[in-house]
Design a protein around this motif. Structure first.
Motif, PDB file in Angstrom:
ATOM      1  N   ALA A 100       0.821  -1.211   0.000  1.00 11.26           N
ATOM      2  CA  ALA A 100       0.000   0.000   0.000  1.00 11.26           C
ATOM      3  C   ALA A 100       0.856   1.263   0.000  1.00 11.26           C
ATOM      4  O   ALA A 100       0.325   2.371  -0.156  1.00 11.26           O
ATOM      5  CB  ALA A 100      -0.931   0.006   1.206  1.00 11.26           C
ATOM      6  N   PHE A 101       2.189   1.091   0.175  1.00  7.89           N
ATOM      7  CA  PHE A 101       3.083   2.242   0.263  1.00  7.89           C
ATOM      8  C   PHE A 101       4.349   2.005  -0.546  1.00  7.89           C
ATOM      9  O   PHE A 101       4.715   0.863  -0.840  1.00  7.89           O
ATOM     10  CB  PHE A 101       3.451   2.521   1.726  1.00  7.89           C
ATOM     11  N   ILE A 102       5.005   3.092  -0.881  1.00  6.76           N
ATOM     12  CA  ILE A 102       6.313   3.045  -1.533  1.00  6.76           C
ATOM     13  C   ILE A 102       7.309   3.762  -0.629  1.00  6.76           C
ATOM     14  O   ILE A 102       7.058   4.890  -0.186  1.00  6.76           O
ATOM     15  CB  ILE A 102       6.277   3.725  -2.918  1.00  6.76           C
ATOM     16  N   LEU A 114       8.702   8.121   2.336  1.00 12.02           N
ATOM     17  CA  LEU A 114       7.532   7.253   2.300  1.00 12.02           C
ATOM     18  C   LEU A 114       6.378   7.946   1.575  1.00 12.02           C
ATOM     19  O   LEU A 114       6.015   9.085   1.902  1.00 12.02           O
ATOM     20  CB  LEU A 114       7.097   6.892   3.724  1.00 12.02           C
ATOM     21  N   PHE A 115       5.809   7.230   0.582  1.00 14.99           N
ATOM     22  CA  PHE A 115       4.657   7.698  -0.186  1.00 14.99           C
ATOM     23  C   PHE A 115       3.528   6.675  -0.090  1.00 14.99           C
ATOM     24  O   PHE A 115       3.759   5.516   0.271  1.00 14.99           O
ATOM     25  CB  PHE A 115       5.010   7.849  -1.673  1.00 14.99           C
ATOM     26  N   ASN A 116       2.313   7.079  -0.472  1.00 13.99           N
ATOM     27  CA  ASN A 116       1.273   6.082  -0.723  1.00 13.99           C
ATOM     28  C   ASN A 116       1.624   5.345  -2.018  1.00 13.99           C
ATOM     29  O   ASN A 116       2.576   5.710  -2.718  1.00 13.99           O
ATOM     30  CB  ASN A 116      -0.113   6.738  -0.778  1.00 13.99           C
ATOM     31  N   LYS A 117       0.851   4.326  -2.340  1.00 13.89           N
ATOM     32  CA  LYS A 117       1.264   3.450  -3.445  1.00 13.89           C
ATOM     33  C   LYS A 117       1.252   4.140  -4.801  1.00 13.89           C
ATOM     34  O   LYS A 117       1.968   3.730  -5.724  1.00 13.89           O
ATOM     35  CB  LYS A 117       0.391   2.192  -3.493  1.00 13.89           C
ATOM     36  N   ASN A 118       0.461   5.193  -4.950  1.00 13.74           N
ATOM     37  CA  ASN A 118       0.418   5.926  -6.222  1.00 13.74           C
ATOM     38  C   ASN A 118       1.379   7.110  -6.246  1.00 13.74           C
ATOM     39  O   ASN A 118       1.436   7.836  -7.241  1.00 13.74           O
ATOM     40  CB  ASN A 118      -1.006   6.434  -6.480  1.00 13.74           C
ATOM     41  N   LYS A 119       2.082   7.309  -5.140  1.00  8.78           N
ATOM     42  CA  LYS A 119       3.012   8.434  -4.986  1.00  8.78           C
ATOM     43  C   LYS A 119       2.315   9.784  -5.183  1.00  8.78           C
ATOM     44  O   LYS A 119       2.904  10.738  -5.691  1.00  8.78           O
ATOM     45  CB  LYS A 119       4.218   8.296  -5.917  1.00  8.78           C
ATOM     46  N   THR A 120       1.051   9.838  -4.773  1.00  6.45           N
ATOM     47  CA  THR A 120       0.341  11.115  -4.818  1.00  6.45           C
ATOM     48  C   THR A 120       0.401  11.854  -3.484  1.00  6.45           C
ATOM     49  O   THR A 120       0.187  13.073  -3.429  1.00  6.45           O
ATOM     50  CB  THR A 120      -1.132  10.915  -5.206  1.00  6.45           C
ATOM     51  N   ASN A 154       6.890  14.919  -9.229  1.00  2.87           N
ATOM     52  CA  ASN A 154       5.742  15.551  -9.894  1.00  2.87           C
ATOM     53  C   ASN A 154       4.434  14.793  -9.694  1.00  2.87           C
ATOM     54  O   ASN A 154       3.355  15.339  -9.964  1.00  2.87           O
ATOM     55  CB  ASN A 154       6.007  15.685 -11.397  1.00  2.87           C
ATOM     56  N   SER A 155       4.511  13.566  -9.245  1.00  5.95           N
ATOM     57  CA  SER A 155       3.290  12.781  -9.009  1.00  5.95           C
ATOM     58  C   SER A 155       2.545  13.226  -7.747  1.00  5.95           C
ATOM     59  O   SER A 155       1.353  12.968  -7.597  1.00  5.95           O
ATOM     60  CB  SER A 155       3.652  11.304  -8.871  1.00  5.95           C
ATOM     61  N   VAL A 156       3.228  13.911  -6.843  1.00  2.00           N
ATOM     62  CA  VAL A 156       2.671  14.253  -5.532  1.00  2.00           C
ATOM     63  C   VAL A 156       1.676  15.407  -5.637  1.00  2.00           C
ATOM     64  O   VAL A 156       1.972  16.456  -6.219  1.00  2.00           O
ATOM     65  CB  VAL A 156       3.798  14.610  -4.533  1.00  2.00           C
ATOM     66  N   ALA A 216       4.854  15.756   7.385  1.00  4.75           N
ATOM     67  CA  ALA A 216       5.691  14.998   6.444  1.00  4.75           C
ATOM     68  C   ALA A 216       7.177  15.296   6.604  1.00  4.75           C
ATOM     69  O   ALA A 216       8.020  14.408   6.502  1.00  4.75           O
ATOM     70  CB  ALA A 216       5.252  15.272   5.011  1.00  4.75           C
ATOM     71  N   PHE A 217       7.537  16.556   6.837  1.00  3.53           N
ATOM     72  CA  PHE A 217       8.942  16.960   6.988  1.00  3.53           C
ATOM     73  C   PHE A 217       9.240  17.426   8.417  1.00  3.53           C
ATOM     74  O   PHE A 217      10.236  18.119   8.656  1.00  3.53           O
ATOM     75  CB  PHE A 217       9.272  18.086   6.004  1.00  3.53           C
ATOM     76  N   LEU A 218       8.395  17.071   9.346  1.00  4.86           N
ATOM     77  CA  LEU A 218       8.501  17.535  10.723  1.00  4.86           C
ATOM     78  C   LEU A 218       9.906  17.346  11.286  1.00  4.86           C
ATOM     79  O   LEU A 218      10.449  16.250  11.311  1.00  4.86           O
ATOM     80  CB  LEU A 218       7.502  16.775  11.603  1.00  4.86           C
ATOM     81  N   GLY A 219      10.521  18.453  11.720  1.00  2.00           N
ATOM     82  CA  GLY A 219      11.800  18.394  12.402  1.00  2.00           C
ATOM     83  C   GLY A 219      12.975  17.968  11.558  1.00  2.00           C
ATOM     84  O   GLY A 219      14.000  17.539  12.108  1.00  2.00           O
ATOM     85  N   CYS A 220      12.874  18.092  10.218  1.00  2.00           N
ATOM     86  CA  CYS A 220      14.006  17.743   9.341  1.00  2.00           C
ATOM     87  C   CYS A 220      15.027  18.878   9.388  1.00  2.00           C
ATOM     88  O   CYS A 220      15.019  19.785   8.546  1.00  2.00           O
ATOM     89  CB  CYS A 220      13.524  17.507   7.917  1.00  2.00           C
ATOM     90  N   GLN A 221      15.927  18.826  10.354  1.00  2.00           N
ATOM     91  CA  GLN A 221      16.809  19.948  10.616  1.00  2.00           C
ATOM     92  C   GLN A 221      17.960  20.062   9.633  1.00  2.00           C
ATOM     93  O   GLN A 221      18.633  21.096   9.589  1.00  2.00           O
ATOM     94  CB  GLN A 221      17.319  19.870  12.048  1.00  2.00           C
TER      95      GLN A 221
END
Length: 311
Positions: free
Chosen positions: A7-9, A15-21, A37-39, A46-51
């Motif tokens: 269900a994921f990639i 980490l994406f859902n399986k369709n990378k949307t 570009n699929s997102v 999603a990017f929480l705390g990416c320092q």
């Protein structure tokens, strides 16, 4: 992190859902990243705390940036919001303290609460003409220059209102005294939060609601007696939290609800009346009100329980 679900990639530590949307979680350590570009959706946190992240490229496929998506990305200096995004969610850029500029495109119609809070290096923000909805105060605890191009709002004397001036959204002036206009019925969430210069405020009888965090961290706000007018029915969560100079608060018979932590940390508060009209006081409403007179505290506990002094 490992992924065994179809269900994921999960590729290159993202980490994406399986369709990378939907981009669900960015776990890489790169300094620069280009979203595929699929997102179409950048998920909540999603990017929480990416320092380590300093710049990010968002493609035109993205329409939604979820709540807290970039919260705490302390090194992020550059980000483009493409002309496809319609909503900037709650706390999206909170704490992006290295972000120096941001352009909100004309596709955006909604900006939510605390979107730009604590972005200390961000010098200016312009509300574009396309924005018709502001939820709470997107500019809470941000002290740069605000410009407004939207007819859905009025920005005068560094105070932001809705177009009818019935809701005060954000007070950004540096004055020590302020009188709220008689047209205002709602003091919005976080409207005066962190206004370190404010010492006195006059709330008119038109006001019925004092929102969450409305005066939070107004540490120099003081009056011999701070009067809440006899029109207010609700005092929101954390409305006066850490108003450390308030000593006496008068609550009128119109008030029925006092929210969680409403007066938490009002360390100089010695006197407050709780009228019989009040039926609900939230958890921790008077936590750390260390100077509150003992007989007042006892009366409040007898009526509402220990929870109002604890959290």
């Amino acid at each position: 992190m490992n992924n065994e679900s179809k269900a994921f990639i999960y590729e290159d530590h993202v980490l994406f859902n399986k369709n990378k949307t939907t981009l669900i979680a960015y776990r890489a350590k790169e300094t620069n990243y280009t979203i595929p570009n699929s997102v179409t959706t950048i998920g909540e946190r999603a990017f929480l705390g990416c320092q380590s992240l300093t710049s990010i490229n968002i493609p035109n496929s993205v329409t939604t940036i979820g709540e807290r998506a970039f919260l705490g990305c302390k090194s992020l200096t550059s980000i483009n919001i493409p002309n496809s995004v319609t909503t900037i969610g709650k706390r999206v850029f909170w704490g992006c303290q290295s972000l120096t500029s941001i352009n909100i495109p004309n596709s955006v119609t909604t900006i939510e609460d605390c979107a730009f809070s604590c972005c200390g290096s961000l010098s200016s923000i312009t509300i574009p003409s396309s924005v018709v909805t502001i939820i709470g105060n997107p500019f809470y605890l941000w002290h740069g220059n605000l410009n407004n191009e939207s007819r859905a709002f009025i920005y005068e004397d560094h105070v932001l209102f809705n177009k009818n001036k019935t809701t005060l959204i954000a007070y950004r002036a540096r004055e020590t005294n302020y009188t709220i206009p008689n047209s205002v019925t709602t003091i919005g969430n976080g409207a005066f939060g962190g206004c370190g210069s404010l010492t006195n405020i006059n709330i008119p009888n038109s006001v019925t609601t004092i929102g969450e965090r409305a005066f939070r961290w107004c540490q120099y706000l003081t009056d011999d007696i701070f009067f809440i007018p006899n029109s207010v029915t609700t005092i929101g969560n954390r409305a006066f939290e850490r108003c450390e100079s308030l000593t006496f608060i008068y609550i009128p018979d119109s008030v029925t609800t006092i929210g969680n932590r409403a007066f938490q940390g009002c360390s100089s508060l010695t006197n407050i009346n709780i009228p019989n009209s009040v039926t609900t006081i939230g958890v921790g409403a008077f936590c750390n009100c260390i100077d509150l007179r003992s007989y007042i505290k006892s009366d409040i506990i007898q009526r509402f329980g220990e929870k109002v002094f604890n959290f």
